[in-house]
Scaffold this motif. Structure first.
Motif, short mmCIF file in Angstrom:
data_model
loop_
_atom_site.label_atom_id
_atom_site.label_comp_id
_atom_site.label_asym_id
_atom_site.label_seq_id
_atom_site.Cartn_x
_atom_site.Cartn_y
_atom_site.Cartn_z
N ARG A 168 0.84 -1.20 0.00
CA ARG A 168 0.00 0.00 0.00
C ARG A 168 0.88 1.25 0.00
N ALA A 169 1.95 1.22 0.77
CA ALA A 169 2.87 2.36 0.82
C ALA A 169 3.55 2.55 -0.54
N ARG A 170 3.91 1.44 -1.18
CA ARG A 170 4.52 1.53 -2.51
C ARG A 170 3.54 2.11 -3.53
N PHE A 171 2.27 1.69 -3.43
CA PHE A 171 1.26 2.21 -4.34
C PHE A 171 1.06 3.71 -4.12
N ASP A 172 0.94 4.12 -2.88
CA ASP A 172 0.74 5.54 -2.56
C ASP A 172 1.91 6.40 -3.03
N ALA A 173 3.11 5.82 -2.99
CA ALA A 173 4.29 6.55 -3.45
C ALA A 173 4.31 6.68 -4.97
N ALA A 174 3.82 5.63 -5.65
CA ALA A 174 3.84 5.62 -7.12
C ALA A 174 2.69 6.41 -7.73
N TYR A 175 1.53 6.38 -7.06
CA TYR A 175 0.34 7.05 -7.60
C TYR A 175 -0.28 7.93 -6.51
N VAL A 176 -0.10 9.21 -6.64
CA VAL A 176 -0.71 10.14 -5.68
C VAL A 176 -2.16 10.35 -6.12
N THR A 177 -3.05 9.55 -5.54
CA THR A 177 -4.45 9.59 -5.97
C THR A 177 -5.36 9.24 -4.80
N THR A 178 -6.66 9.27 -5.05
CA THR A 178 -7.66 8.95 -4.03
C THR A 178 -8.68 7.99 -4.62
N ALA A 179 -9.47 7.38 -3.75
CA ALA A 179 -10.53 6.48 -4.23
C ALA A 179 -11.52 7.23 -5.11
N THR A 180 -11.84 8.46 -4.72
CA THR A 180 -12.78 9.27 -5.51
C THR A 180 -12.24 9.54 -6.90
N GLU A 181 -10.96 9.87 -6.98
CA GLU A 181 -10.34 10.16 -8.28
C GLU A 181 -10.27 8.90 -9.15
N ILE A 182 -9.96 7.77 -8.54
CA ILE A 182 -9.90 6.50 -9.28
C ILE A 182 -11.27 6.17 -9.89
N LEU A 183 -12.31 6.25 -9.07
CA LEU A 183 -13.66 5.92 -9.54
C LEU A 183 -14.13 6.89 -10.62
N GLU A 184 -13.75 8.14 -10.50
CA GLU A 184 -14.13 9.13 -11.51
C GLU A 184 -13.46 8.82 -12.84
N ASN A 185 -12.18 8.42 -12.79
CA ASN A 185 -11.46 8.07 -14.01
C ASN A 185 -12.04 6.83 -14.68
N VAL A 186 -12.49 5.88 -13.88
CA VAL A 186 -13.01 4.63 -14.42
C VAL A 186 -14.42 4.78 -14.97
N TYR A 187 -15.27 5.55 -14.27
CA TYR A 187 -16.69 5.59 -14.63
C TYR A 187 -17.15 6.86 -15.34
N LYS A 188 -16.37 7.93 -15.28
CA LYS A 188 -16.86 9.19 -15.86
C LYS A 188 -15.97 9.75 -16.95
#
Length: 282
Positions: A168-188
């Motif tokens: 999780r720490a590696r992911f957060d370091a590689a991608y500065v993002t949020t759950a809201t931003e991820i869902l918006e990119n996928v669905y909108k």
């Protein structure tokens, strides 16, 4: 070969072009061209802006376009019309990327050809044409083993808090993002398949962690189990692969072929070299 030929290998993320003229090859690249995401005029405009200037006024006589989504007759016609608008007077042939992969991998020999890139697909090629092709359902319902499929698994592990603290720490370091931003990119937002596929890089960058290895092996096995075992020819002829995912995780592909008792053929990052050889010999 005196005629000037333009060959395209078009995926959803990028399109590789080769201009064959006077025995020489010029390689070019543009954004992906998918008729599911771009209209006729959008494709034509992309070609005029990003491709034509690099051709240095070459008089293209023949265009061979191998593209994602082009098995669908309407999509095929859409892409062909766009190419004819830009390359007036040229002979234009449009077919799907699976045929391009089959020719690039198998040439004039029999074999199973698989694409594992942003999306995924497969076929049995008899050395002349595709005889069997399992239907692709796209990133939402299918594309097993693809970049989008593996990237979706990464996001599921992250959003469901399945990753351990280290990953999780590696992911957060590689991608500065949020759950809201991820869902918006996928669905909108447009081109969600490309967005999902971008997270497959996380797997390549973190090999060795057991969760990462599980995602890769399970995702690729889903492709073998859902598609390859349905070909009777899979145990008679070599299984060939092309695409960034296949090339990047070829060690896993090799192990899976051994597990299923398949003969592994070629694993290429791109089919263009084979396509050039094929069209030069026509």
């Amino acid at each position: 070969m005196s005629r000037t030929i333009l060959i395209a290998d078009a995926g959803a993320t990028k399109t590789e072009w080769s201009l064959l003229r006077n025995g020489k090859v010029k390689s070019l690249e543009t954004l992906g061209i998918s008729p599911y995401f771009l209209g006729e005029e959008q494709i034509a405009e992309l070609l005029r802006k990003d491709l034509v200037p690099s051709l240095k006024k070459a008089e293209v006589a023949e265009v061979y376009f191998y593209g994602t989504g082009c098995l669908n007759p309407q999509n095929n016609k859409l892409v062909k019309n766009a190419l004819k608008k830009v390359f007036r007077g040229a002979s234009v042939k449009v077919t799907h990327d699976v045929e391009g992969a089959a020719i690039g991998l198998c040439g004039r020999s029999k074999g199973i050809a698989c694409i594992l890139g942003t999306g995924s697909s497969s076929c049995f090629f008899d050395g002349k044409k595709i005889k069997k092709n399992n239907p692709g359902l796209g990133y939402a319902l299918g594309d097993e083993g693809s970049g989008a499929y593996l990237g979706k698994k990464v996001l599921q592990y992250y959003l469901y808090n399945t990753f351990d603290e280290d990953l999780r720490a590696r992911f957060d370091a590689a991608y500065v993002t949020t759950a809201t931003e991820i869902l918006e990119n996928v669905y909108k937002k447009p081109l969600p398949n490309r967005y999902l596929a971008s997270f497959a890089r996380f797997l390549a960058d973190n090999r060795g962690h057991y969760m990462v290895e599980n995602i890769i092996e399970d995702g690729l096995n889903d492709f073998f189990f859902t598609h390859l075992v349905k070909y009777n020819e899979a145990w008679k002829y070599p299984i060939n692969f092309v695409g960034g995912i296949a090339f990047g995780f070829k060690d896993v592909i090799k192990d899976l072929c051994a597990t299923y008792n398949f003969e592994l053929g070629r694993i290429l990052q791109k089919p263009m070299k084979g396509l050039i050889e094929f069209h030069r010999d026509m």
